[in-house]
Write a protein that holds these residues in place. Structure first.
Motif, short mmCIF file in Angstrom:
data_model
loop_
_atom_site.label_atom_id
_atom_site.label_comp_id
_atom_site.label_asym_id
_atom_site.label_seq_id
_atom_site.Cartn_x
_atom_site.Cartn_y
_atom_site.Cartn_z
N SER A 1 -47.59 -58.17 44.54
CA SER A 1 -47.97 -58.96 45.71
C SER A 1 -46.71 -59.40 46.45
O SER A 1 -45.64 -59.50 45.86
N TYR A 2 -46.87 -59.64 47.75
CA TYR A 2 -45.77 -60.09 48.61
C TYR A 2 -44.54 -59.19 48.48
O TYR A 2 -43.44 -59.64 48.21
N VAL A 3 -44.79 -57.88 48.69
CA VAL A 3 -43.72 -56.89 48.73
C VAL A 3 -43.72 -56.23 50.09
O VAL A 3 -44.74 -56.16 50.78
N ASP A 4 -42.56 -55.72 50.49
CA ASP A 4 -42.39 -54.95 51.72
C ASP A 4 -41.77 -53.62 51.28
O ASP A 4 -40.64 -53.60 50.78
N VAL A 5 -42.53 -52.52 51.44
CA VAL A 5 -42.14 -51.23 50.87
C VAL A 5 -41.95 -50.19 51.96
O VAL A 5 -42.75 -50.12 52.90
N ARG A 6 -40.89 -49.37 51.83
CA ARG A 6 -40.64 -48.26 52.75
C ARG A 6 -40.00 -47.10 52.00
O ARG A 6 -39.20 -47.31 51.09
N ASP A 7 -40.36 -45.86 52.40
CA ASP A 7 -39.76 -44.64 51.85
C ASP A 7 -39.91 -44.55 50.34
O ASP A 7 -38.95 -44.29 49.62
N ASN A 8 -41.15 -44.76 49.86
CA ASN A 8 -41.38 -44.75 48.43
C ASN A 8 -42.55 -43.85 48.07
O ASN A 8 -43.62 -43.94 48.66
N ASN A 9 -42.34 -43.01 47.07
CA ASN A 9 -43.37 -42.10 46.60
C ASN A 9 -43.74 -42.50 45.17
O ASN A 9 -42.92 -42.39 44.26
N ALA A 10 -44.99 -42.98 45.00
CA ALA A 10 -45.47 -43.37 43.68
C ALA A 10 -46.37 -42.29 43.08
O ALA A 10 -47.09 -42.54 42.12
N GLY A 11 -46.34 -41.07 43.65
CA GLY A 11 -47.14 -39.96 43.14
C GLY A 11 -46.74 -39.63 41.71
O GLY A 11 -45.61 -39.84 41.30
N GLY A 12 -47.70 -39.12 40.96
CA GLY A 12 -47.43 -38.81 39.55
C GLY A 12 -47.85 -39.94 38.64
O GLY A 12 -47.78 -39.81 37.43
N GLY A 13 -48.27 -41.05 39.22
CA GLY A 13 -48.77 -42.18 38.45
C GLY A 13 -50.03 -42.70 39.09
O GLY A 13 -50.62 -42.05 39.95
N VAL A 14 -50.43 -43.90 38.67
CA VAL A 14 -51.59 -44.54 39.29
C VAL A 14 -51.19 -45.06 40.67
O VAL A 14 -50.01 -45.28 40.95
N THR A 15 -52.19 -45.24 41.54
CA THR A 15 -51.92 -45.83 42.84
C THR A 15 -51.44 -47.26 42.63
O THR A 15 -52.05 -48.03 41.89
N ILE A 16 -50.33 -47.61 43.27
CA ILE A 16 -49.83 -48.97 43.20
C ILE A 16 -50.54 -49.77 44.28
O ILE A 16 -50.40 -49.49 45.47
N VAL A 17 -51.33 -50.75 43.86
CA VAL A 17 -52.08 -51.59 44.79
C VAL A 17 -51.22 -52.81 45.10
O VAL A 17 -51.00 -53.66 44.24
N ALA A 18 -50.72 -52.84 46.33
CA ALA A 18 -49.87 -53.94 46.78
C ALA A 18 -50.77 -55.00 47.39
O ALA A 18 -51.22 -54.88 48.52
N GLY A 19 -51.06 -56.02 46.62
CA GLY A 19 -52.02 -57.05 47.01
C GLY A 19 -51.46 -58.06 47.98
O GLY A 19 -50.57 -57.77 48.78
N ALA A 20 -51.96 -59.24 47.87
CA ALA A 20 -51.75 -60.37 48.77
C ALA A 20 -50.48 -60.28 49.61
O ALA A 20 -49.37 -60.29 49.10
N GLY A 21 -50.68 -60.19 50.93
CA GLY A 21 -49.60 -60.30 51.89
C GLY A 21 -48.59 -59.18 51.92
O GLY A 21 -47.58 -59.29 52.61
N SER A 22 -48.80 -58.10 51.21
CA SER A 22 -47.80 -57.03 51.16
C SER A 22 -47.76 -56.23 52.47
O SER A 22 -48.73 -56.18 53.21
#
Length: 189
Positions: free
Chosen positions: A147-168
């Motif tokens: 939660s409360y993350v700001d993400v750019r240029d990231n590939n999380a493939g090969g694993g589970v979907t990363i659910v960026a919750g509250a305010g991300s």
């Protein structure tokens, strides 16, 4: 080749460089704290089930080995943290609002147990590639608390979907991340 096995907790007020042989936190899983940077090159670092905190950068250069066991590595403090090389973590945490985390483009950080990234409403944790518009790989294989993350240029493939919750914030060029798809419910059952 020498092996150094901890006999008590290891508190490093600067950098920890493992440049040869093996550093082992022991079967007693002693706590390891590093104020700034961790570098493993041409060596092995066996963290077993220990808890470790890192204030700065993390680098594992092939053919060095980081043996993660059931350990938890926490990135904390005001310093920017850059994760370089390919590393597999058991559990990885950052709960320091405002922490800037930079991932080496084209390299993979894999988390096999729990990924915890928890910023604050006015102080996001930022996750970026070190090369704009080139993806870094941040793969979580099981549980995510994000939660409360700001993400750019990231590939999380090969694993589970990363659910960026509250305010991300999705700042673009992200794969296998889900932003804003969380649900809140208040009431009685």
């Amino acid at each position: 080749v020498s092996t150094w096995t901890l006999g008590s907790q290891l508190l490093v007020n600067g950098n920890l460089s493992v440049l040869g042989g093996t550093l082992d936190s022991s079967a007693l899983n002693y706590y390891v704290q590093v104020a700034t940077n961790v570098s493993v090159s041409g060596a092995s670092f066996n963290l077993r089930g220990s808890t470790m905190t890192v204030g700065g950068n993390w680098s594992v250069d092939a053919p060095a080995h980081f043996v993660f066991g059931t350990s938890t590595v926490t990135f904390q403090g005001a310093l920017q943290s850059t994760l370089a090389g390919n590393t597999t973590f058991s559990s990885l945490r950052c709960v320091t609002g405002g922490k800037q985390t930079i991932l080496q483009a084209g390299q993979t950080q894999t988390i096999v147990k729990t990924l915890t990234l928890t910023g604050a409403a006015t102080n996001f944790i930022t996750l970026r590639s070190d090369t704009p518009d080139t993806e870094a790989y941040f793969v979580s294989q099981t549980t995510n608390v994000v939660s409360y993350v700001d993400v750019r240029d990231n590939n999380a493939g090969g694993g589970v979907t990363i659910v960026a919750g509250a305010g991300s914030v999705d700042s673009g060029d992200n794969t296998n991340w889900s932003f804003g798809n969380y649900k809140s419910w208040t009431g009685y059952v």
